[in-house]
Design a protein around this motif. Structure first.
Motif, short mmCIF file in Angstrom:
data_model
loop_
_atom_site.label_atom_id
_atom_site.label_comp_id
_atom_site.label_asym_id
_atom_site.label_seq_id
_atom_site.Cartn_x
_atom_site.Cartn_y
_atom_site.Cartn_z
N TYR A 32 0.83 -1.21 0.00
CA TYR A 32 0.00 0.00 0.00
C TYR A 32 0.87 1.26 0.00
N GLU A 33 1.94 1.24 0.76
CA GLU A 33 2.85 2.39 0.78
C GLU A 33 3.45 2.64 -0.60
N GLN A 34 3.89 1.57 -1.26
CA GLN A 34 4.49 1.71 -2.59
C GLN A 34 3.47 2.17 -3.63
N MET A 35 2.25 1.64 -3.56
CA MET A 35 1.21 2.09 -4.50
C MET A 35 0.89 3.56 -4.28
N ALA A 36 0.82 3.97 -3.02
CA ALA A 36 0.54 5.38 -2.70
C ALA A 36 1.68 6.27 -3.19
N GLU A 37 2.90 5.83 -3.02
CA GLU A 37 4.05 6.60 -3.51
C GLU A 37 3.96 6.77 -5.02
N GLU A 38 3.58 5.71 -5.73
CA GLU A 38 3.44 5.79 -7.19
C GLU A 38 2.33 6.76 -7.56
N ILE A 39 1.22 6.70 -6.88
CA ILE A 39 0.11 7.62 -7.14
C ILE A 39 0.57 9.06 -6.96
N LEU A 40 1.33 9.32 -5.90
CA LEU A 40 1.76 10.69 -5.60
C LEU A 40 2.81 11.20 -6.58
N ARG A 41 3.44 10.32 -7.35
CA ARG A 41 4.37 10.75 -8.39
C ARG A 41 3.64 11.39 -9.57
N LEU A 49 -8.14 9.63 -10.43
CA LEU A 49 -7.68 8.32 -9.95
C LEU A 49 -8.84 7.33 -9.86
N GLU A 50 -9.96 7.82 -9.37
CA GLU A 50 -11.15 6.97 -9.26
C GLU A 50 -11.58 6.47 -10.64
N TRP A 51 -11.51 7.35 -11.64
CA TRP A 51 -11.87 6.96 -13.01
C TRP A 51 -10.87 5.96 -13.59
N ILE A 52 -9.59 6.17 -13.32
CA ILE A 52 -8.57 5.22 -13.78
C ILE A 52 -8.86 3.85 -13.18
N TYR A 53 -9.16 3.83 -11.90
CA TYR A 53 -9.46 2.58 -11.21
C TYR A 53 -10.75 1.94 -11.74
N ARG A 54 -11.83 2.70 -11.80
CA ARG A 54 -13.15 2.15 -12.15
C ARG A 54 -13.37 1.91 -13.63
N ILE A 55 -12.90 2.82 -14.48
CA ILE A 55 -13.23 2.77 -15.90
C ILE A 55 -12.12 2.13 -16.74
N GLU A 56 -10.86 2.45 -16.41
CA GLU A 56 -9.76 1.91 -17.21
C GLU A 56 -9.31 0.53 -16.73
N MET A 57 -9.12 0.38 -15.43
CA MET A 57 -8.51 -0.85 -14.93
C MET A 57 -9.50 -1.96 -14.55
N MET A 118 -6.49 4.58 -0.79
CA MET A 118 -6.77 6.02 -0.75
C MET A 118 -6.52 6.61 0.65
N GLN A 119 -6.75 5.82 1.68
CA GLN A 119 -6.41 6.25 3.04
C GLN A 119 -4.90 6.42 3.19
N GLU A 120 -4.15 5.50 2.60
CA GLU A 120 -2.68 5.59 2.64
C GLU A 120 -2.20 6.80 1.85
N VAL A 121 -2.82 7.08 0.71
CA VAL A 121 -2.46 8.27 -0.07
C VAL A 121 -2.70 9.53 0.76
N GLN A 122 -3.85 9.61 1.41
CA GLN A 122 -4.15 10.78 2.26
C GLN A 122 -3.15 10.89 3.40
#
Length: 134
Positions: A32-41, A49-57, A118-122
């Protein structure tokens, strides 16, 4: 319409990181930490992000998650990127609406992981803001 090279340049590392949301085993704290770090890049809003998750992936990844094949311990880039690219390239406004309508089904098995992420990102954003203020 976005071309394939631009799409891969903007999404590849994010998509590959987020595939952990659909693996057989529950992601660990470090995942989760690594995924959050990637998101924050990336410079995506929460809505993007929600659309990437829900619609693309999710429409692509759920097929692997519910398949009866052997367990998914990781997704190989050469195997998972082509379907993600093809799906995203074909997303017309009508198809986006379709996948948005059915996203409750396609995200049902990974939603709890997305919420944790998303909690980890926050949390990481809050820590970065606190570090800047001190």
């Amino acid at each position: 319409m976005i071309d394939r090279a631009t799409l891969l340049a903007s999404r590849q590392t994010l998509w590959l990181s987020l595939t952990r949301l659909w693996l057989d085993s529950e992601p660990g704290i470090r995942d989760y930490e690594q995924m959050a770090e990637e998101i924050l890049r990336h410079d995506y809003t929460h809505k993007q992000l929600e659309w990437i998750y829900r619609i693309e992936m999710a429409p692509v990844m759920v097929k692997y998650q519910v398949s009866i094949t052997q367990g998914w311990k990781q997704f190989e880039a050469q195997r998972i990127l082509p379907p993600l690219v093809r799906h995203t390239e074909r997303l017309t406004p009508m198809k986006r609406r379709f996948w948005l309508l059915f996203s409750g089904l396609t995200t049902s098995l990974s939603r709890h992981r997305w919420v944790t992420l998303m909690q980890e990102v926050q949390h990481q954003q809050a820590m970065a803001t606190r570090d800047i203020d001190t």
